[in-house]
Design a protein around this motif. Structure first.
Motif: not given
Length: 177
Positions: A98, A108, A110, A122-123, A139-140, A173
């Motif tokens: 991650t 965070i 992600f 997902d984050c 989300e990314l 992001l």
């Protein structure tokens, strides 16, 4: 280093470069080593063996998140005051590789690889004061996992430059808290 390894995490512990866990070619590791005064020193080991974990230094603490041992993990370990502790709080999915960055009072979490070895978008948001993790409402744009990652945050944006499937990619992001 005293222990050869790959698929480990790197961060800072007590202000010094550190490597955590990984795989030595024969077995998974819980070994932690810190580079101090020109030498690699053994530090207290993680609470469990794992590879492909992610780690972040956050104020005077270090968090080791996710990883792999027989299956992908959703665990969070904390290093503070010279020892590791497995926390009761978990990330929302079992993940390896991650991305992590700290923003104010939040960490965070992600992307990553899930149990099916698929990249995710997902984050999660981890608040270490409240000891809570929740799924983010963002989300990314693309699913990514990170074998290595550098993150710079500025003015509410996170710029992440990471290694994913033999190519370097810039992942932009933006988070509003």
């Amino acid at each position: 280093m005293q222990q050869k390894r790959k698929w480990h995490a790197m961060t800072w512990i007590d202000g010094f470069p550190a490597v955590l866990g990984g795989y030595d070619g024969e077995e998974l590791l819980n070994v932690v080593e810190v580079y101090k005064n020109g030498n690699w020193e053994r530090y207290p080991s993680l609470t469990s063996i794992k590879s492909s974990l992610s780690a972040i230094s956050y104020y005077s603490k270090v968090y080791a998140i996710g990883g792999f041992f027989k299956k992908n993990l959703n665990s969070i370990e904390k290093y503070e005051n010279g020892k590791w502790e497995l926390l009761f709080v978990k990330i929302s999915s079992n993940l390896t590789c991650t991305g992590l960055f700290a923003s104010g009072i939040y960490i965070i979490i992600f992307g990553g690889l899930n149990e099916n070895n698929k990249r995710v978008k997902d984050c999660d948001i981890f608040n270490d004061k409240l000891m809570k993790v929740w799924k983010a409402d963002f989300e990314l744009k693309e699913p990514f996992y990170f074998l290595s990652l550098n993150t710079l945050t500025s003015e509410g944006k996170a710029y992440c430059y990471g290694y994913d499937d033999n190519i370097y990619q810039l992942v932009n992001l933006q988070f509003n808290f």
